[in-house]
Every structure is written in C-alpha cells, then in structure tokens.
Design a protein around this motif. Sequence first.
Motif, PDB file in Angstrom:
ATOM      1  N   ALA A   1      46.769  53.824  34.326  1.00  0.00           N
ATOM      2  CA  ALA A   1      46.813  52.667  33.436  1.00  0.00           C
ATOM      3  C   ALA A   1      47.411  53.001  32.080  1.00  0.00           C
ATOM      4  O   ALA A   1      48.044  52.157  31.443  1.00  0.00           O
ATOM      5  CB  ALA A   1      45.401  52.101  33.256  1.00  0.00           C
ATOM      6  N   GLY A   2      47.245  54.258  31.647  1.00  0.00           N
ATOM      7  CA  GLY A   2      47.730  54.633  30.327  1.00  0.00           C
ATOM      8  C   GLY A   2      49.240  54.629  30.198  1.00  0.00           C
ATOM      9  O   GLY A   2      49.772  54.655  29.095  1.00  0.00           O
TER      10      GLY A   2
ATOM     11  N   ARG B   1      38.531  49.023  28.319  1.00  0.00           N
ATOM     12  CA  ARG B   1      37.912  50.351  28.344  1.00  0.00           C
ATOM     13  C   ARG B   1      38.110  51.024  29.697  1.00  0.00           C
ATOM     14  O   ARG B   1      38.343  52.242  29.776  1.00  0.00           O
ATOM     15  CB  ARG B   1      36.415  50.245  28.025  1.00  0.00           C
ATOM     16  CG  ARG B   1      36.109  50.017  26.552  1.00  0.00           C
ATOM     17  CD  ARG B   1      34.640  50.292  26.270  1.00  0.00           C
ATOM     18  NE  ARG B   1      33.763  49.403  27.013  1.00  0.00           N
ATOM     19  CZ  ARG B   1      33.374  48.204  26.587  1.00  0.00           C
ATOM     20  NH1 ARG B   1      33.803  47.740  25.416  1.00  0.00           N
ATOM     21  NH2 ARG B   1      32.554  47.473  27.317  1.00  0.00           N
ATOM     22  N   GLU B   2      38.041  50.224  30.765  1.00  0.00           N
ATOM     23  CA  GLU B   2      38.265  50.781  32.100  1.00  0.00           C
ATOM     24  C   GLU B   2      39.699  51.263  32.238  1.00  0.00           C
ATOM     25  O   GLU B   2      39.953  52.343  32.788  1.00  0.00           O
ATOM     26  CB  GLU B   2      37.941  49.745  33.177  1.00  0.00           C
ATOM     27  CG  GLU B   2      38.169  50.211  34.600  1.00  0.00           C
ATOM     28  CD  GLU B   2      37.292  51.393  34.995  1.00  0.00           C
ATOM     29  OE1 GLU B   2      37.626  52.072  35.992  1.00  0.00           O
ATOM     30  OE2 GLU B   2      36.273  51.649  34.317  1.00  0.00           O
TER      31      GLU B   2
ATOM     32  N   ALA C   1      40.477  46.850  39.069  1.00  0.00           N
ATOM     33  CA  ALA C   1      39.667  47.288  37.929  1.00  0.00           C
ATOM     34  C   ALA C   1      39.057  46.098  37.202  1.00  0.00           C
ATOM     35  O   ALA C   1      37.887  46.120  36.803  1.00  0.00           O
ATOM     36  CB  ALA C   1      40.518  48.118  36.972  1.00  0.00           C
ATOM     37  N   ALA C   2      39.849  45.039  37.027  1.00  0.00           N
ATOM     38  CA  ALA C   2      39.340  43.838  36.347  1.00  0.00           C
ATOM     39  C   ALA C   2      38.266  43.146  37.178  1.00  0.00           C
ATOM     40  O   ALA C   2      37.250  42.680  36.644  1.00  0.00           O
ATOM     41  CB  ALA C   2      40.495  42.887  36.058  1.00  0.00           C
ATOM     42  N   GLU C   3      38.467  43.066  38.479  1.00  0.00           N
ATOM     43  CA  GLU C   3      37.503  42.398  39.354  1.00  0.00           C
ATOM     44  C   GLU C   3      36.143  43.086  39.353  1.00  0.00           C
ATOM     45  O   GLU C   3      35.124  42.443  39.623  1.00  0.00           O
ATOM     46  CB  GLU C   3      38.049  42.334  40.785  1.00  0.00           C
ATOM     47  CG  GLU C   3      39.196  41.358  40.959  1.00  0.00           C
ATOM     48  CD  GLU C   3      39.814  41.422  42.350  1.00  0.00           C
ATOM     49  OE1 GLU C   3      40.511  40.454  42.732  1.00  0.00           O
ATOM     50  OE2 GLU C   3      39.635  42.447  43.038  1.00  0.00           O
ATOM     51  N   ASN C   4      36.105  44.366  39.042  1.00  0.00           N
ATOM     52  CA  ASN C   4      34.855  45.122  39.074  1.00  0.00           C
ATOM     53  C   ASN C   4      34.047  45.007  37.788  1.00  0.00           C
ATOM     54  O   ASN C   4      32.920  45.501  37.734  1.00  0.00           O
ATOM     55  CB  ASN C   4      35.136  46.592  39.377  1.00  0.00           C
ATOM     56  CG  ASN C   4      35.234  46.861  40.862  1.00  0.00           C
ATOM     57  OD1 ASN C   4      34.233  46.911  41.552  1.00  0.00           O
ATOM     58  ND2 ASN C   4      36.451  47.013  41.361  1.00  0.00           N
ATOM     59  N   VAL C   5      34.572  44.353  36.783  1.00  0.00           N
ATOM     60  CA  VAL C   5      33.837  44.198  35.532  1.00  0.00           C
ATOM     61  C   VAL C   5      32.832  43.053  35.679  1.00  0.00           C
ATOM     62  O   VAL C   5      33.198  41.949  36.090  1.00  0.00           O
ATOM     63  CB  VAL C   5      34.807  43.929  34.361  1.00  0.00           C
ATOM     64  CG1 VAL C   5      34.055  43.521  33.102  1.00  0.00           C
ATOM     65  CG2 VAL C   5      35.655  45.165  34.098  1.00  0.00           C
ATOM     66  N   PRO C   6      31.563  43.273  35.358  1.00  0.00           N
ATOM     67  CA  PRO C   6      30.559  42.215  35.464  1.00  0.00           C
ATOM     68  C   PRO C   6      30.931  41.000  34.627  1.00  0.00           C
ATOM     69  O   PRO C   6      31.404  41.125  33.490  1.00  0.00           O
ATOM     70  CB  PRO C   6      29.289  42.879  34.925  1.00  0.00           C
ATOM     71  CG  PRO C   6      29.496  44.338  35.144  1.00  0.00           C
ATOM     72  CD  PRO C   6      30.967  44.562  34.944  1.00  0.00           C
TER      73      PRO C   6
ATOM     74  N   SER D   1      33.694  40.242  25.415  1.00  0.00           N
ATOM     75  CA  SER D   1      33.032  41.441  25.948  1.00  0.00           C
ATOM     76  C   SER D   1      33.637  41.837  27.284  1.00  0.00           C
ATOM     77  O   SER D   1      33.814  43.020  27.576  1.00  0.00           O
ATOM     78  CB  SER D   1      31.530  41.189  26.099  1.00  0.00           C
ATOM     79  OG  SER D   1      30.933  40.957  24.845  1.00  0.00           O
ATOM     80  N   ILE D   2      33.967  40.812  28.094  1.00  0.00           N
ATOM     81  CA  ILE D   2      34.614  41.074  29.379  1.00  0.00           C
ATOM     82  C   ILE D   2      35.978  41.720  29.149  1.00  0.00           C
ATOM     83  O   ILE D   2      36.337  42.712  29.790  1.00  0.00           O
ATOM     84  CB  ILE D   2      34.759  39.774  30.190  1.00  0.00           C
ATOM     85  CG1 ILE D   2      33.382  39.264  30.615  1.00  0.00           C
ATOM     86  CG2 ILE D   2      35.657  39.991  31.406  1.00  0.00           C
ATOM     87  CD1 ILE D   2      33.416  37.898  31.284  1.00  0.00           C
ATOM     88  N   ARG D   3      36.724  41.169  28.218  1.00  0.00           N
ATOM     89  CA  ARG D   3      38.066  41.695  27.930  1.00  0.00           C
ATOM     90  C   ARG D   3      37.980  43.144  27.466  1.00  0.00           C
ATOM     91  O   ARG D   3      38.755  44.011  27.921  1.00  0.00           O
ATOM     92  CB  ARG D   3      38.743  40.831  26.863  1.00  0.00           C
ATOM     93  CG  ARG D   3      40.126  41.319  26.451  1.00  0.00           C
ATOM     94  CD  ARG D   3      40.778  40.357  25.455  1.00  0.00           C
ATOM     95  NE  ARG D   3      42.064  40.869  25.045  1.00  0.00           N
ATOM     96  CZ  ARG D   3      42.235  41.749  24.040  1.00  0.00           C
ATOM     97  NH1 ARG D   3      41.179  42.184  23.361  1.00  0.00           N
ATOM     98  NH2 ARG D   3      43.440  42.173  23.730  1.00  0.00           N
ATOM     99  N   GLN D   4      37.061  43.434  26.572  1.00  0.00           N
ATOM    100  CA  GLN D   4      36.919  44.796  26.066  1.00  0.00           C
ATOM    101  C   GLN D   4      36.485  45.759  27.172  1.00  0.00           C
ATOM    102  O   GLN D   4      36.918  46.917  27.210  1.00  0.00           O
ATOM    103  CB  GLN D   4      35.906  44.826  24.911  1.00  0.00           C
ATOM    104  CG  GLN D   4      36.389  44.123  23.643  1.00  0.00           C
ATOM    105  CD  GLN D   4      37.663  44.733  23.085  1.00  0.00           C
ATOM    106  OE1 GLN D   4      37.850  45.958  23.129  1.00  0.00           O
ATOM    107  NE2 GLN D   4      38.549  43.891  22.547  1.00  0.00           N
TER     108      GLN D   4
END
Length: 237
Positions: free
Chosen positions: A174-175, A165-166, A206-211, A158-161
């Motif tokens: 990022a694209g 998504r971000e 961006a990764a660090e901001n994902v819960p 779920s974290i990876r997804q």
Amino acid sequence: MQVKTIMTSPAISIEPTETIMTAIRLMLAHKISGLPVVTSKGELVGIITESDLIHRSELETEGEHSWLAGLFRSAGNYAAEYAHTHGRKVADVMSNAPVSIAPDASLRDAVEAMTRQRVKRLPVVKNDHVVGIVARADILRALLPAIADASKVDDDESIRQAILREYQSQDRWAGRNLINVHVKNGIVELTGVVMDEPLRTAARVAAENVPGVVSVIDNITFSEPLSDTIIPPPMFP
C-alpha cells in the motif's frame, strides 16, 4: 492463540490391533475423516484417514502403475502396497510417523504444519500421550467468532482513519501507491491509481475488514506503466 484452546479433547482414537471396519464405523458415526492410532497407554503410533481407506481391493480401487513406473518398483514396494490395500487391521493400513503438535504451540504453528505436511488434522501430544486433536474444522470454528466479534465503529472519520492506518501498516504494497479514501454513512469509496492490479483488490479487502464499513465502492484505476494499458474500476461494487 494456542492449540489447546481450540483442540477437540479427548480425541476419538483407535488402537492398531483393531479392524479397519471398526475404524470406518467410528469415522462415520462421529463424522470425522481421520483417527489417531494409539497404544493401550495412549501413545501415538500412527494415524488412519479416509485417504488410507479409499484404495481397496474390495472396491477395485487399488492404484495402477504404468509399465514404466513398474520398472522402478521393487518387490518390497509391491508387497507394502498389497498389504495396504488388502489389510484388515489398522496397523496394516495406517500412516506411520504421523505429524503431531504440542498443546501449547501457537495456532500459526499448527496451520503451517498442516500446510507444509499437506494434512488436515494434527494429533495433540503431551508427554508422549495424545491429549486431543486439532483439525481444519476446529480452526474454522475459531475463525467465526474472531470475524463476528469486531466492535462496530459508527463515525465516518474514525472509519477513514482506521483504513488509512491499515494501509500504512501494509507498506510492502500500500505504501507504494496513492489511494484516496472517502467515507459517508459507513460507505467507503476508494479512488486513485495503482500500478499493479492485485493492489486494487488488496485495498478493497483491507477497507472491508475495518469495523463499521457497510460497503466499499472501488473506483481505483489500474495503469500499466510499460504498456500504457489503463483498466478502469470494476462495474460492480
């Protein structure tokens, strides 16, 4: 979020006929750096801040001008500056035409106004009357719970997804790059190659901001296509 949800109300204010000594005492007592100046009816006519009070004749801190700058200053300019650095009344020292904001304005509007006008606070005005004040400290107080309230995600996939998504939502940067995301026990490893150094930092942020993310390992390589320069990932996490 609207300004009225975070503003300080009522605002500590002062009338233009008061002395600067009273203004200074209010600022020091309440640990604030500026005061809206209002009439006895609560109408906004100015603002007085620390910046208006640090150039004073008593402290010998009046601004000096070079002889060249003096050639372009009129008697009126010098008179206005004298009144500002020697005045004892708030009306003589305050900044006129202060920037204000409505209570139902968005927080984004408030931040943009502060940035554009280079001010640290905005009187909040409704029906020509000051109903509060919003300062940078109020915005920081709103930011703290917004950061802390993120719900935690424990599932690695779920974290990876969520990270992917971000990245997809940030298609302006990022694209254009292929960034691989691996997650194990909440620890994220980023790999791949980017063509612009700031993209590596943005990917990590961006990764660090994902819960649920415990830490991020940056193994992204930066490659400069024009010079064949390759910069490996940083040595620290």
